[in-house]
Design a protein around this motif. Structure first.
Motif, PDB file in Angstrom:
ATOM      1  N   TRP A 182       8.047   5.060  -5.214  1.00 52.38           N
ATOM      2  CA  TRP A 182       7.874   5.645  -3.888  1.00 52.38           C
ATOM      3  C   TRP A 182       6.400   5.789  -3.515  1.00 52.38           C
ATOM      4  CZ3 TRP A 182       5.215  10.063  -2.631  1.00 52.38           C
ATOM      5  CH2 TRP A 182       4.786  10.850  -3.712  1.00 52.38           C
ATOM      6  N   ASP A 183       5.550   6.162  -4.500  1.00 55.69           N
ATOM      7  CA  ASP A 183       4.142   6.366  -4.186  1.00 55.69           C
ATOM      8  C   ASP A 183       3.423   5.048  -3.906  1.00 55.69           C
ATOM      9  OD1 ASP A 183       4.538   5.715  -6.847  1.00 55.69           O
ATOM     10  OD2 ASP A 183       2.950   6.995  -7.613  1.00 55.69           O
ATOM     11  N   GLU A 184       3.900   3.957  -4.498  1.00 57.02           N
ATOM     12  CA  GLU A 184       3.335   2.645  -4.186  1.00 57.02           C
ATOM     13  C   GLU A 184       3.661   2.265  -2.735  1.00 57.02           C
ATOM     14  OE1 GLU A 184       3.632  -2.074  -5.516  1.00 57.02           O
ATOM     15  OE2 GLU A 184       4.986  -0.592  -6.400  1.00 57.02           O
ATOM     16  N   VAL A 185       4.904   2.536  -2.325  1.00 60.12           N
ATOM     17  CA  VAL A 185       5.321   2.237  -0.951  1.00 60.12           C
ATOM     18  C   VAL A 185       4.477   3.039   0.043  1.00 60.12           C
ATOM     19  CG1 VAL A 185       7.226   2.377   0.703  1.00 60.12           C
ATOM     20  CG2 VAL A 185       7.667   1.663  -1.640  1.00 60.12           C
ATOM     21  N   LEU A 186       4.317   4.335  -0.217  1.00 60.56           N
ATOM     22  CA  LEU A 186       3.533   5.189   0.677  1.00 60.56           C
ATOM     23  C   LEU A 186       2.063   4.768   0.688  1.00 60.56           C
ATOM     24  CD1 LEU A 186       3.319   7.586   2.570  1.00 60.56           C
ATOM     25  CD2 LEU A 186       3.147   9.092   0.580  1.00 60.56           C
ATOM     26  N   SER A 187       1.515   4.446  -0.476  1.00 59.16           N
ATOM     27  CA  SER A 187       0.121   4.039  -0.572  1.00 59.16           C
ATOM     28  C   SER A 187      -0.127   2.750   0.213  1.00 59.16           C
ATOM     29  CB  SER A 187      -0.262   3.845  -2.044  1.00 59.16           C
ATOM     30  OG  SER A 187      -1.607   3.423  -2.146  1.00 59.16           O
ATOM     31  N   LEU A 188       0.751   1.775   0.044  1.00 55.95           N
ATOM     32  CA  LEU A 188       0.606   0.502   0.761  1.00 55.95           C
ATOM     33  C   LEU A 188       0.696   0.728   2.271  1.00 55.95           C
ATOM     34  CD1 LEU A 188       2.754  -1.813  -1.535  1.00 55.95           C
ATOM     35  CD2 LEU A 188       0.303  -2.058  -1.089  1.00 55.95           C
ATOM     36  N   TYR A 189       1.620   1.577   2.693  1.00 62.38           N
ATOM     37  CA  TYR A 189       1.765   1.825   4.127  1.00 62.38           C
ATOM     38  C   TYR A 189       0.528   2.529   4.690  1.00 62.38           C
ATOM     39  CZ  TYR A 189       3.597   3.249   8.613  1.00 62.38           C
ATOM     40  OH  TYR A 189       3.751   3.433   9.962  1.00 62.38           O
ATOM     41  N   ARG A 190      -0.019   3.462   3.943  1.00 66.16           N
ATOM     42  CA  ARG A 190      -1.215   4.163   4.420  1.00 66.16           C
ATOM     43  C   ARG A 190      -2.437   3.250   4.451  1.00 66.16           C
ATOM     44  NH1 ARG A 190      -1.415  10.458   2.423  1.00 66.16           N
ATOM     45  NH2 ARG A 190       0.362  11.173   3.671  1.00 66.16           N
ATOM     46  N   GLU A 191      -2.472   2.264   3.552  1.00 62.16           N
ATOM     47  CA  GLU A 191      -3.576   1.306   3.576  1.00 62.16           C
ATOM     48  C   GLU A 191      -3.565   0.511   4.877  1.00 62.16           C
ATOM     49  OE1 GLU A 191      -3.457  -1.118   0.074  1.00 62.16           O
ATOM     50  OE2 GLU A 191      -3.778   0.587  -1.270  1.00 62.16           O
ATOM     51  N   ARG A 192      -2.365   0.221   5.399  1.00 60.01           N
ATOM     52  CA  ARG A 192      -2.269  -0.458   6.689  1.00 60.01           C
ATOM     53  C   ARG A 192      -2.938   0.379   7.774  1.00 60.01           C
ATOM     54  NH1 ARG A 192       0.126   0.381  11.272  1.00 60.01           N
ATOM     55  NH2 ARG A 192       0.851   2.337  10.386  1.00 60.01           N
ATOM     56  N   ASP A 193      -2.681   1.679   7.733  1.00 59.27           N
ATOM     57  CA  ASP A 193      -3.277   2.579   8.711  1.00 59.27           C
ATOM     58  C   ASP A 193      -4.797   2.588   8.584  1.00 59.27           C
ATOM     59  OD1 ASP A 193      -2.968   4.660  10.772  1.00 59.27           O
ATOM     60  OD2 ASP A 193      -3.778   5.994   9.250  1.00 59.27           O
ATOM     61  N   GLU A 194      -5.284   2.532   7.337  1.00 61.85           N
ATOM     62  CA  GLU A 194      -6.732   2.521   7.105  1.00 61.85           C
ATOM     63  C   GLU A 194      -7.360   1.243   7.651  1.00 61.85           C
ATOM     64  OE1 GLU A 194     -10.258   4.189   6.010  1.00 61.85           O
ATOM     65  OE2 GLU A 194      -8.270   5.118   5.938  1.00 61.85           O
ATOM     66  N   VAL A 195      -6.666   0.113   7.454  1.00 63.47           N
ATOM     67  CA  VAL A 195      -7.171  -1.168   7.976  1.00 63.47           C
ATOM     68  C   VAL A 195      -7.236  -1.118   9.499  1.00 63.47           C
ATOM     69  CG1 VAL A 195      -6.634  -3.624   8.251  1.00 63.47           C
ATOM     70  CG2 VAL A 195      -6.425  -2.548   6.009  1.00 63.47           C
ATOM     71  N   GLU A 196      -6.204  -0.551  10.148  1.00 58.80           N
ATOM     72  CA  GLU A 196      -6.202  -0.437  11.606  1.00 58.80           C
ATOM     73  C   GLU A 196      -7.378   0.402  12.095  1.00 58.80           C
ATOM     74  OE1 GLU A 196      -2.441   0.989  12.939  1.00 58.80           O
ATOM     75  OE2 GLU A 196      -1.469  -0.968  12.747  1.00 58.80           O
ATOM     76  N   LYS A 197      -7.668   1.483  11.375  1.00 59.71           N
ATOM     77  CA  LYS A 197      -8.799   2.332  11.760  1.00 59.71           C
ATOM     78  C   LYS A 197     -10.119   1.581  11.640  1.00 59.71           C
ATOM     79  CE  LYS A 197      -6.617   6.750  10.613  1.00 59.71           C
ATOM     80  NZ  LYS A 197      -6.546   7.853   9.636  1.00 59.71           N
ATOM     81  N   LYS A 198     -10.238   0.745  10.615  1.00 57.45           N
ATOM     82  CA  LYS A 198     -11.467  -0.033  10.435  1.00 57.45           C
ATOM     83  C   LYS A 198     -11.640  -1.045  11.565  1.00 57.45           C
ATOM     84  CE  LYS A 198     -13.027   1.872   6.706  1.00 57.45           C
ATOM     85  NZ  LYS A 198     -12.853   3.258   7.014  1.00 57.45           N
ATOM     86  N   PHE A 199     -10.542  -1.667  11.990  1.00 58.63           N
ATOM     87  CA  PHE A 199     -10.630  -2.594  13.119  1.00 58.63           C
ATOM     88  C   PHE A 199     -10.978  -1.841  14.399  1.00 58.63           C
ATOM     89  CE2 PHE A 199      -8.542  -5.786  10.467  1.00 58.63           C
ATOM     90  CZ  PHE A 199      -9.181  -6.944  10.903  1.00 58.63           C
ATOM     91  N   ASP A 200     -10.479  -0.606  14.522  1.00 62.62           N
ATOM     92  CA  ASP A 200     -10.839   0.214  15.677  1.00 62.62           C
ATOM     93  C   ASP A 200     -12.331   0.549  15.644  1.00 62.62           C
ATOM     94  OD1 ASP A 200      -9.819   1.870  18.008  1.00 62.62           O
ATOM     95  OD2 ASP A 200     -10.831   3.416  16.832  1.00 62.62           O
ATOM     96  N   ASP A 201     -12.867   0.807  14.440  1.00 66.58           N
ATOM     97  CA  ASP A 201     -14.307   1.038  14.298  1.00 66.58           C
ATOM     98  C   ASP A 201     -15.104  -0.189  14.723  1.00 66.58           C
ATOM     99  OD1 ASP A 201     -13.914   3.590  13.373  1.00 66.58           O
ATOM    100  OD2 ASP A 201     -14.127   3.082  11.249  1.00 66.58           O
ATOM    101  N   LEU A 202     -14.598  -1.369  14.327  1.00 70.67           N
ATOM    102  CA  LEU A 202     -15.264  -2.613  14.720  1.00 70.67           C
ATOM    103  C   LEU A 202     -15.340  -2.724  16.236  1.00 70.67           C
ATOM    104  CD1 LEU A 202     -13.945  -5.474  12.387  1.00 70.67           C
ATOM    105  CD2 LEU A 202     -16.329  -4.854  12.769  1.00 70.67           C
ATOM    106  N   LYS A 203     -14.239  -2.406  16.892  1.00 70.31           N
ATOM    107  CA  LYS A 203     -14.154  -2.584  18.333  1.00 70.31           C
ATOM    108  C   LYS A 203     -14.963  -1.549  19.092  1.00 70.31           C
ATOM    109  CE  LYS A 203     -10.754  -2.713  22.091  1.00 70.31           C
ATOM    110  NZ  LYS A 203      -9.319  -2.597  22.430  1.00 70.31           N
TER     111      LYS A 203
END
Length: 254
Positions: A182-203
């Protein structure tokens, strides 16, 4: 159509093993089948509005807060239940995650909004009370019933609808194509959110957009420079946070 094109692109590139981490906007039985048929692993939130999501919440509601289900992730406590589920013809795994801290925040926000609407229009007169109610309540309209007394509107709460909404607070259902911790699933999903935030920083922070270039080589060079800038920015922010934490610890000591 976006997901269909992405699946086709993965096939065209000859990628044999991939994992799609998607937000709930991509959820549909057709998309799940599309990824399953293409042998693509996926993690995606299961909306509460679909029957499978409603069923999981209903089935796990009574036992989710059992002490046996308490887990820790990043310093937060989650209550976790796992279940094998079927989405159309596809077998998958559902992870119901419940966080009481988030439940409290969502409950507080929900009832504040509910009471704000009541304070704004309940028992008050308006030229067009029904239109005023719809404008003020917005997507909270489903939590009220109303009666009219001339131009005056009176509200009453739809208790069952409110209870159903509150029952979901603090909960997330993550759907995985294969069984994982379960923690791997949650960790992977939260990493997606982190990537989105980084792209928002880029923009927004690094002002990548719009890219006014005419040559592909220039575009590639600019993107390379911007990504290096993003990496440096992330490193500097991390160091700044660590330094701030160190200063707070020292100040408490003295």
């Amino acid at each position: 159509m976006t997901l269909k094109n992405l699946v086709a692109e993965v096939k065209a590139l000859g990628i044999s093993k991939s994992l799609f981490i998607l937000d709930r906007g991509f959820y549909s039985e057709n998309n799940i089948k599309e990824m399953n048929d293409a042998n693509i692993d996926f993690i995606i939130p299961l909306p509460f509005s679909v029957n499978v999501g409603k069923g999981l919440i209903s089935e796990t509601n009574r036992e989710i807060e059992s002490p046996a289900n308490a887990k820790r992730f990043g310093g937060d406590i989650f209550y976790v239940l796992e279940s094998e589920i079927q989405i159309g013809s596809v077998d998958a795994y559902g992870y119901v995650l419940f966080n009481k801290k988030r439940e409290g925040l969502e409950t507080n926000s929900f009832y504040n909004r509910l009471i704000d609407i009541e304070c704004a229009i309940d028992g008050k007169e308006f030229r067009n009370p029904i239109d005023q109610f719809k404008r003020t309540a917005g997507n909270f309209e489903r939590y009220f019933e109303y009666t009219l007394e001339g131009k005056k509107i009176h509200l009453s709460r739809r208790v069952n609808a409110i209870s159903q909404a509150v029952n979901r607070f603090g909960k997330t259902i993550l759907l995985s194509s294969s069984r994982r911790n379960w923690d791997e699933v949650l960790s992977l999903y939260r990493e997606r959110d982190e990537v989105e935030k980084k792209f928002d920083d880029l923009k927004n922070e690094l002002e990548v957009m719009p890219l006014r270039v005419q040559k592909v080589e220039t575009l590639q060079g600019l993107l390379f420079i911007f990504f290096i800038s993003l990496i440096l920015r992330a490193i500097l922010l991390r160091r700044a946070r660590r330094r701030s934490c160190s200063i707070r610890v020292l100040s408490r000591r003295f």
